[in-house]
Design a protein around this motif. Structure first.
Motif, PDB file in Angstrom:
ATOM      1  N   ASP A 284       0.842  -1.192   0.000  1.00 52.32           N
ATOM      2  CA  ASP A 284       0.000   0.000   0.000  1.00 52.32           C
ATOM      3  C   ASP A 284       0.880   1.246   0.000  1.00 52.32           C
ATOM      4  OD1 ASP A 284      -2.433  -1.502   0.234  1.00 52.32           O
ATOM      5  OD2 ASP A 284      -1.961  -1.804   2.354  1.00 52.32           O
ATOM      6  N   SER A 285       0.297   2.381  -0.385  1.00 52.96           N
ATOM      7  CA  SER A 285       1.052   3.633  -0.422  1.00 52.96           C
ATOM      8  C   SER A 285       1.656   3.976   0.931  1.00 52.96           C
ATOM      9  CB  SER A 285       0.136   4.773  -0.893  1.00 52.96           C
ATOM     10  OG  SER A 285       0.832   5.998  -0.915  1.00 52.96           O
TER      11      SER A 285
ATOM     12  N   THR B 290       8.514   5.689  -3.662  1.00 62.69           N
ATOM     13  CA  THR B 290       7.095   5.718  -3.335  1.00 62.69           C
ATOM     14  C   THR B 290       6.352   4.588  -4.039  1.00 62.69           C
ATOM     15  OG1 THR B 290       6.506   7.139  -5.203  1.00 62.69           O
ATOM     16  CG2 THR B 290       7.229   8.233  -3.158  1.00 62.69           C
ATOM     17  N   TYR B 291       5.102   4.416  -3.661  1.00 65.86           N
ATOM     18  CA  TYR B 291       4.239   3.444  -4.338  1.00 65.86           C
ATOM     19  C   TYR B 291       4.146   3.774  -5.829  1.00 65.86           C
ATOM     20  CZ  TYR B 291      -0.129   1.289  -5.897  1.00 65.86           C
ATOM     21  OH  TYR B 291      -1.079   0.591  -6.605  1.00 65.86           O
TER      22      TYR B 291
ATOM     23  N   TYR C 131       4.651  -3.028 -11.008  1.00 67.60           N
ATOM     24  CA  TYR C 131       3.647  -3.961 -10.501  1.00 67.60           C
ATOM     25  C   TYR C 131       2.830  -4.515 -11.665  1.00 67.60           C
ATOM     26  CZ  TYR C 131       3.966  -3.179  -5.396  1.00 67.60           C
ATOM     27  OH  TYR C 131       4.357  -3.153  -4.086  1.00 67.60           O
TER      28      TYR C 131
ATOM     29  N   SER D 253       5.026  -4.541   5.105  1.00 66.12           N
ATOM     30  CA  SER D 253       3.632  -4.376   4.735  1.00 66.12           C
ATOM     31  C   SER D 253       2.777  -5.530   5.271  1.00 66.12           C
ATOM     32  CB  SER D 253       3.494  -4.258   3.210  1.00 66.12           C
ATOM     33  OG  SER D 253       2.142  -4.117   2.819  1.00 66.12           O
TER      34      SER D 253
ATOM     35  N   THR E 236       6.002  -7.569  -4.961  1.00 70.24           N
ATOM     36  CA  THR E 236       6.845  -6.386  -4.784  1.00 70.24           C
ATOM     37  C   THR E 236       8.300  -6.696  -5.104  1.00 70.24           C
ATOM     38  OG1 THR E 236       5.340  -5.468  -3.128  1.00 70.24           O
ATOM     39  CG2 THR E 236       7.621  -4.659  -3.100  1.00 70.24           C
TER      40      THR E 236
END
Length: 544
Positions: A93-94, A111-112, A119, A523, A530
């Motif tokens: 998640d962000s 960052t995400y 992804y 996470s 990821t």
């Protein structure tokens, strides 16, 4: 080209050398195939797993009650752990990439949004369909919520998607076998990363074949993608120029070892559980298996100082025959009889003779139901390429069991080190000292308290949500098998980690790390997606 390392001559020189032929190593090699770069993959194992090769993974565990043996859930063969994984795919998640004041040592230098395009590409590699984890759009026409009436400011239903599960070697072998630019060397065990005398770049990799012959492999750039444990061991053991190991000038290498916490804890009872709980798998338009999970919202994490965590429905304990379910009893008896001990699950305790007889009674009491289940299992799991991920049974007596899966706080005291004992290749063995923090446990308990409050509001009767019970069960659950994260963590500065935002080892021009060890936080998500996204991003950087 693929060949045994015994057939390699001297003077092995490449543009890029990848240490490790597992999921991410092979994916990086395939991503570089059309870049017209000479690439080699050094795979320490062969085409198939062997006991002799697996012995090289043996090490020491500080507390065997909470961590499995070092060699478990690792495969020293082409394709690595993708030969045996369950296929669950979930992105971070962000908030996982952000600095959170209530989570010690949190924050990434990326960052995400940085990973988002990768992804999507990772989805293609492991055959998991569209990048859509929202049940509203991914499963149109189906119900949205896991528990009807619970979604809101604190919780939100999201999906987890499942790969076939894809064996990455089988997936990419056609491309890699025929490539003119890629050499895959089997049974090529890297035993040392040798730096130039000034310590600013890698000069070569020491490698040994099945006959014990040692060779040097040189390249312009090197990627270590040997798995979280083996990558860390290789860096620590390569201490001829840097006495503490490569990337360890600030004593960060091997620290911050994270897995995940996860266990079946708590249950709820609803008068209409069959209709109010979406407990099963569904297929999206492309035939991908999806399942709902209940996620903590970013608002909930910030307001209640929580680590990231999810909930999903789960089976009752198969070892307890009081469930009176023939399928669960059959599953338990088969596992105890035929599966290796490390695959049975540490939570599956021994049973008495009376309990075994009760299991048998459960099995013989409903032969028709058991037979129908067996036929369905063979059709949807045994004899199909895209496999039903697991057994899911509907609530009995309107009772639904819960499983949690939680982030672990990065803790520098949780670490990997080397011991004096060596394997037959002369490599020092690993010692694993996995530790959890009080914040890990209390965060799980607080999340259960919030969920219990929401469930009672919709009329559920809850049990096993008491904070003391949750903390006890979470502490007993131990490290999630196969998730070896954080020991070469990504950081903006070498004072806080081992690799930079480009997965390059701080202070070295041409050494990169790919794998779970670079994750700065863990996470709520299983790490494979990821890890693969980070590897594909690294491949893009090296193409330039």
């Amino acid at each position: 080209m693929i060949a045994q390392f015994t057939a390699a001559g001297d003077g092995l020189a490449y543009d890029i050398c990848i240490v490790g032929g597992g999921t991410v190593g092979l994916a990086i090699a395939a991503a570089l195939e059309n870049a017209k770069l000479r690439v080699c993959v050094l795979e320490a194992g062969g085409r198939w797993q062997t006991n002799r090769s697996q012995e090289l993974y043996h090490g020491i565990v500080a507390d065997p009650l909470v961590h499995p043996p070092v060699q478990n859930f690792r495969i020293r063969a082409l394709g690595g752990s993708s030969r045996a994984w369950g296929g669950r795919c979930v992105p971070f998640d962000s908030i996982d990439f952000q600095k959170r004041e209530w989570v010690c040592n949190s924050g990434w230098p990326i960052t995400y949004e940085t990973l988002l395009p990768y992804y999507r590409r990772a989805h293609e590699v492991i055959e998991v369909g569209s990048y859509d984890y929202d049940p509203t759009s991914a499963l149109p026409g189906s119900r949205v919520e896991l528990f009807e009436g619970v979604d809101g400011d604190l919780f939100r239903t999201r999906l987890e998607r499942f790969s076939r599960p894809t064996n990455v070697w089988k997936r990419l072998s056609g491309l890699l076998r025929t490539s003119r630019h890629i050499h895959i060397w089997l049974n090529a065990a890297a035993t040392g990363i040798r730096l130039a005398p000034n310590g600013r770049c890698v000069h070569h990799i020491d490698c040994v074949d099945l006959k014990g012959t040692k060779r040097e492999v040189t390249a312009c750039h090197y990627i270590v993608a040997a798995g979280g444990f083996e990558t860390t061991r290789l860096l620590l053991a390569s201490n001829d120029v840097m006495p503490a190991g490569i990337g360890n000038a600030r004593d960060q290498l091997g620290r911050f070892y994270m897995a995940h916490l996860g266990a079946t804890v708590g249950a709820l009872k609803l008068p209409n559980a069959q209709q109010a709980v979406a407990f099963g798998y569904e297929r999206d338009a492309a035939g991908i298996y999806c399942r709902r999970r209940l996620s903590l919202t970013e608002q909930a994490q910030r307001e209640h100082c929580l680590l990231n965590q999810i909930f999903r429905t789960h089976l009752p304990d198969p070892a307890d025959p009081r469930h009176n379910d023939p399928i669960l009893s059959a599953m338990y008896l088969v596992k105890r009889t035929f599966l290796p001990k490390h695959l049975r699950g540490r939570q599956q305790h021994s049973v008495t003779l009376d309990q075994k007889l009760a299991h048998v009674q459960n099995v013989v009491s409903s032969p028709v139901r058991l037979g129908r289940f067996g036929l369905g299992w063979m059709a949807n799991r045994t004899f199909t390429r895209r496999k039903l991920p697991s057994i899911v049974l509907g609530p009995r007596a309107n009772v639904v069991n819960l499983e949690f899966h939680s982030e672990q706080e990065p803790n520098p005291a949780s670490r990997l080190t080397l011991v004096s004992e060596r394997d037959r290749l002369g490599m020092p063995k690993l010692r694993v000292d996995w530790k959890i923090t009080n914040n890990d446990l209390q965060s799980v308990a607080r999340a259960y308290r919030l969920l219990g409050w929401k469930l009672e509001k919709i009329g559920a009767t809850i049990s096993g949500f008491e904070p003391g019970h949750v903390v006890e069960m979470a502490g007993k659950s131990g490290a999630m098998d196969g998730h070896h994260l954080g020991t070469t963590r990504m950081s903006a500065s070498p004072t806080d980690g081992v690799v930079d935002a480009e997965c390059r080892v701080h202070g070295l021009m041409n050494l990169h790390i790919a794998g779970g060890s670079v994750l700065a936080t863990s996470s709520q998500a299983n790490p494979t997606l990821t890890i693969l996204a980070l590897g594909l991003r690294l491949a893009d950087r090296l193409r330039r």
